[in-house]
Scaffold this motif. Structure first.
Motif, PDB file in Angstrom:
ATOM      1  N   ILE A 250       0.845  -1.200   0.000  1.00 19.50           N
ATOM      2  CA  ILE A 250       0.000   0.000   0.000  1.00 19.50           C
ATOM      3  C   ILE A 250       0.884   1.255   0.000  1.00 19.50           C
ATOM      4  O   ILE A 250       0.440   2.344  -0.377  1.00 19.50           O
ATOM      5  CB  ILE A 250      -0.956  -0.003   1.232  1.00 19.50           C
ATOM      6  CG1 ILE A 250      -1.901   1.202   1.247  1.00 19.50           C
ATOM      7  CG2 ILE A 250      -0.183  -0.033   2.537  1.00 19.50           C
ATOM      8  CD1 ILE A 250      -2.996   1.168   0.217  1.00 19.50           C
ATOM      9  N   GLU A 251       2.156   1.101   0.402  1.00 20.23           N
ATOM     10  CA  GLU A 251       3.073   2.251   0.445  1.00 20.23           C
ATOM     11  C   GLU A 251       3.829   2.430  -0.878  1.00 20.23           C
ATOM     12  O   GLU A 251       4.766   3.220  -0.957  1.00 20.23           O
ATOM     13  CB  GLU A 251       4.043   2.090   1.618  1.00 20.23           C
ATOM     14  CG  GLU A 251       3.303   2.161   2.960  1.00 20.23           C
ATOM     15  CD  GLU A 251       4.169   1.871   4.168  1.00 20.23           C
ATOM     16  OE1 GLU A 251       5.070   1.015   4.058  1.00 20.23           O
ATOM     17  OE2 GLU A 251       3.934   2.501   5.211  1.00 20.23           O
ATOM     18  N   THR A 252       3.392   1.750  -1.932  1.00 14.24           N
ATOM     19  CA  THR A 252       4.066   1.853  -3.233  1.00 14.24           C
ATOM     20  C   THR A 252       4.148   3.300  -3.726  1.00 14.24           C
ATOM     21  O   THR A 252       5.154   3.719  -4.298  1.00 14.24           O
ATOM     22  CB  THR A 252       3.329   0.976  -4.268  1.00 14.24           C
ATOM     23  OG1 THR A 252       3.402  -0.385  -3.828  1.00 14.24           O
ATOM     24  CG2 THR A 252       3.967   1.082  -5.644  1.00 14.24           C
TER      25      THR A 252
ATOM     26  N   LEU B 275      14.351   3.590   0.300  1.00 16.52           N
ATOM     27  CA  LEU B 275      14.237   2.719   1.467  1.00 16.52           C
ATOM     28  C   LEU B 275      13.234   3.357   2.420  1.00 16.52           C
ATOM     29  O   LEU B 275      13.357   4.545   2.742  1.00 16.52           O
ATOM     30  CB  LEU B 275      15.586   2.584   2.204  1.00 16.52           C
ATOM     31  CG  LEU B 275      16.821   2.267   1.358  1.00 16.52           C
ATOM     32  CD1 LEU B 275      18.071   2.287   2.261  1.00 16.52           C
ATOM     33  CD2 LEU B 275      16.667   0.897   0.675  1.00 16.52           C
ATOM     34  N   HIS B 276      12.248   2.593   2.865  1.00 16.78           N
ATOM     35  CA  HIS B 276      11.288   3.100   3.843  1.00 16.78           C
ATOM     36  C   HIS B 276      11.301   2.165   5.041  1.00 16.78           C
ATOM     37  O   HIS B 276      11.046   0.968   4.910  1.00 16.78           O
ATOM     38  CB  HIS B 276       9.889   3.192   3.236  1.00 16.78           C
ATOM     39  CG  HIS B 276       8.816   3.394   4.262  1.00 16.78           C
ATOM     40  ND1 HIS B 276       8.892   4.380   5.216  1.00 16.78           N
ATOM     41  CD2 HIS B 276       7.662   2.729   4.492  1.00 16.78           C
ATOM     42  CE1 HIS B 276       7.822   4.311   5.998  1.00 16.78           C
ATOM     43  NE2 HIS B 276       7.070   3.306   5.582  1.00 16.78           N
ATOM     44  N   VAL B 277      11.607   2.721   6.199  1.00 13.92           N
ATOM     45  CA  VAL B 277      11.677   1.903   7.413  1.00 13.92           C
ATOM     46  C   VAL B 277      10.840   2.533   8.516  1.00 13.92           C
ATOM     47  O   VAL B 277      10.617   3.739   8.544  1.00 13.92           O
ATOM     48  CB  VAL B 277      13.140   1.737   7.901  1.00 13.92           C
ATOM     49  CG1 VAL B 277      13.938   0.888   6.912  1.00 13.92           C
ATOM     50  CG2 VAL B 277      13.803   3.076   8.123  1.00 13.92           C
ATOM     51  N   HIS B 278      10.368   1.680   9.413  1.00 14.85           N
ATOM     52  CA  HIS B 278       9.641   2.144  10.585  1.00 14.85           C
ATOM     53  C   HIS B 278      10.669   2.223  11.714  1.00 14.85           C
ATOM     54  O   HIS B 278      10.686   1.410  12.623  1.00 14.85           O
ATOM     55  CB  HIS B 278       8.484   1.193  10.901  1.00 14.85           C
ATOM     56  CG  HIS B 278       7.486   1.092   9.779  1.00 14.85           C
ATOM     57  ND1 HIS B 278       6.725  -0.012   9.543  1.00 14.85           N
ATOM     58  CD2 HIS B 278       7.149   1.988   8.817  1.00 14.85           C
ATOM     59  CE1 HIS B 278       5.946   0.209   8.478  1.00 14.85           C
ATOM     60  NE2 HIS B 278       6.190   1.409   8.023  1.00 14.85           N
ATOM     61  N   CYS B 279      11.541   3.214  11.544  1.00 15.94           N
ATOM     62  CA  CYS B 279      12.714   3.350  12.409  1.00 15.94           C
ATOM     63  C   CYS B 279      12.289   3.849  13.784  1.00 15.94           C
ATOM     64  O   CYS B 279      11.691   4.917  13.911  1.00 15.94           O
ATOM     65  CB  CYS B 279      13.673   4.327  11.736  1.00 15.94           C
ATOM     66  SG  CYS B 279      15.091   4.773  12.716  1.00 15.94           S
TER      67      CYS B 279
ATOM     68  N   ASN C  68       4.753  10.063  13.124  1.00 17.09           N
ATOM     69  CA  ASN C  68       4.171   8.887  13.770  1.00 17.09           C
ATOM     70  C   ASN C  68       4.174   7.656  12.864  1.00 17.09           C
ATOM     71  O   ASN C  68       3.268   6.827  12.905  1.00 17.09           O
ATOM     72  CB  ASN C  68       2.732   9.174  14.227  1.00 17.09           C
ATOM     73  CG  ASN C  68       2.296   8.210  15.317  1.00 17.09           C
ATOM     74  OD1 ASN C  68       3.116   7.570  15.963  1.00 17.09           O
ATOM     75  ND2 ASN C  68       1.005   8.084  15.519  1.00 17.09           N
ATOM     76  N   HIS C  69       5.173   7.566  12.003  1.00 15.19           N
ATOM     77  CA  HIS C  69       5.192   6.471  11.047  1.00 15.19           C
ATOM     78  C   HIS C  69       6.602   5.971  10.760  1.00 15.19           C
ATOM     79  O   HIS C  69       6.911   4.809  11.032  1.00 15.19           O
ATOM     80  CB  HIS C  69       4.480   6.949   9.765  1.00 15.19           C
ATOM     81  CG  HIS C  69       4.416   5.933   8.676  1.00 15.19           C
ATOM     82  ND1 HIS C  69       3.583   6.050   7.599  1.00 15.19           N
ATOM     83  CD2 HIS C  69       5.099   4.780   8.473  1.00 15.19           C
ATOM     84  CE1 HIS C  69       3.739   5.004   6.802  1.00 15.19           C
ATOM     85  NE2 HIS C  69       4.657   4.225   7.308  1.00 15.19           N
ATOM     86  N   GLY C  70       7.490   6.839  10.258  1.00 15.92           N
ATOM     87  CA  GLY C  70       8.812   6.315   9.933  1.00 15.92           C
ATOM     88  C   GLY C  70       9.638   7.245   9.086  1.00 15.92           C
ATOM     89  O   GLY C  70       9.439   8.456   9.065  1.00 15.92           O
TER      90      GLY C  70
HETATM   91 ZN   LIG Z   1       5.459   2.539   6.549  1.00 18.40          ZN
END
Ligand SMILES: [Zn+2]
Length: 202
Positions: free
Chosen positions: A99-101, A113-117, A173-175
């Motif tokens: 869904i985050e495409t 790169l997408h991370v929930h850091c 609140n996400h990453g």
């Molecule tokens: Zn995410």
């Protein structure tokens, strides 16, 4: 078809994805995703797959970028269903893109790169989080995007904040999102941003 250079970068991205997926500070379960743009095709981690499995499993799914970006621009709810943009001929397993495409498609750089850091999220949720992030990321081309539901709302929120040169997004609140022209460049940037955000607060 992907060029040999694309294939090499995709292999490098799989190795980096597996490494990111092994860090509980960066991703949890099936969270987080990585992508590579090869021509008009976006190769992105499939929904429900785990980054840590990137070397042992086929987790990347090809998506046609131009029509997806057009849907975002036109606020078409089709952008909430990225599986409608997969390239079936290159997707024999019928994987579905995250869904985050759209987050990845909107960044102009080749590698995203997408991370929930954990460090990013905990810093960004503080009352003065955005100001503190600004102090720490002084000199970096970054943008802050407040929380939106992933899908079309988040895509629109990012589109409003993007400006030329931005290669780091802090998602409230996400990453965290980092982007670069090469896998090696993206890995370095992720390491740099993480270390800047992980410093103890002053
Ligand atoms: Zn995410």
């Amino acid at each position: 078809m992907a060029t040999q250079a694309d294939a090499q970068e995709l292999a490098a991205l799989r190795a980096l994805s597996a490494s990111i997926g092994q860090s509980p500070h960066l991703t949890q379960a099936a969270g987080g995703n990585t992508s590579l743009k090869a021509g008009d095709t976006l190769w992105i981690k499939a929904s429900g797959t785990w980054l840590k499995d990137a070397l042992v499993d086929d987790i990347m799914v090809p998506v046609a970028m131009a029509p997806l970006l057009k849907a975002v621009e036109q606020r078409d709810r089709a952008a909430d269903l990225p599986q409608g943009f997969t390239i079936a001929a290159l997707n024999p397993r019928g994987l579905r893109p995250s869904i985050e495409t759209t987050v990845h498609a909107l960044m102009p750089q080749r590698v995203v790169l997408h991370v929930h850091c954990v460090d990013t999220i905990s810093l960004a949720v503080q009352a003065d989080g955005e100001a503190e992030v600004a102090r720490r990321l002084d000199g970096i081309e970054w943008a802050y995007v407040p929380y939106f539901r992933p899908g079309l709302p988040l895509a629109r929120g990012i589109a409003e904040k993007l400006r030329p040169g931005v290669d780091v997004l802090i998602l409230g609140n996400h990453g965290l999102v980092v982007a670069a022209e090469t896998v090696a460049g993206a890995e370095l940037l992720l390491r740099r941003i993480r270390s800047l955000l992980a410093r103890p607060a002053r």
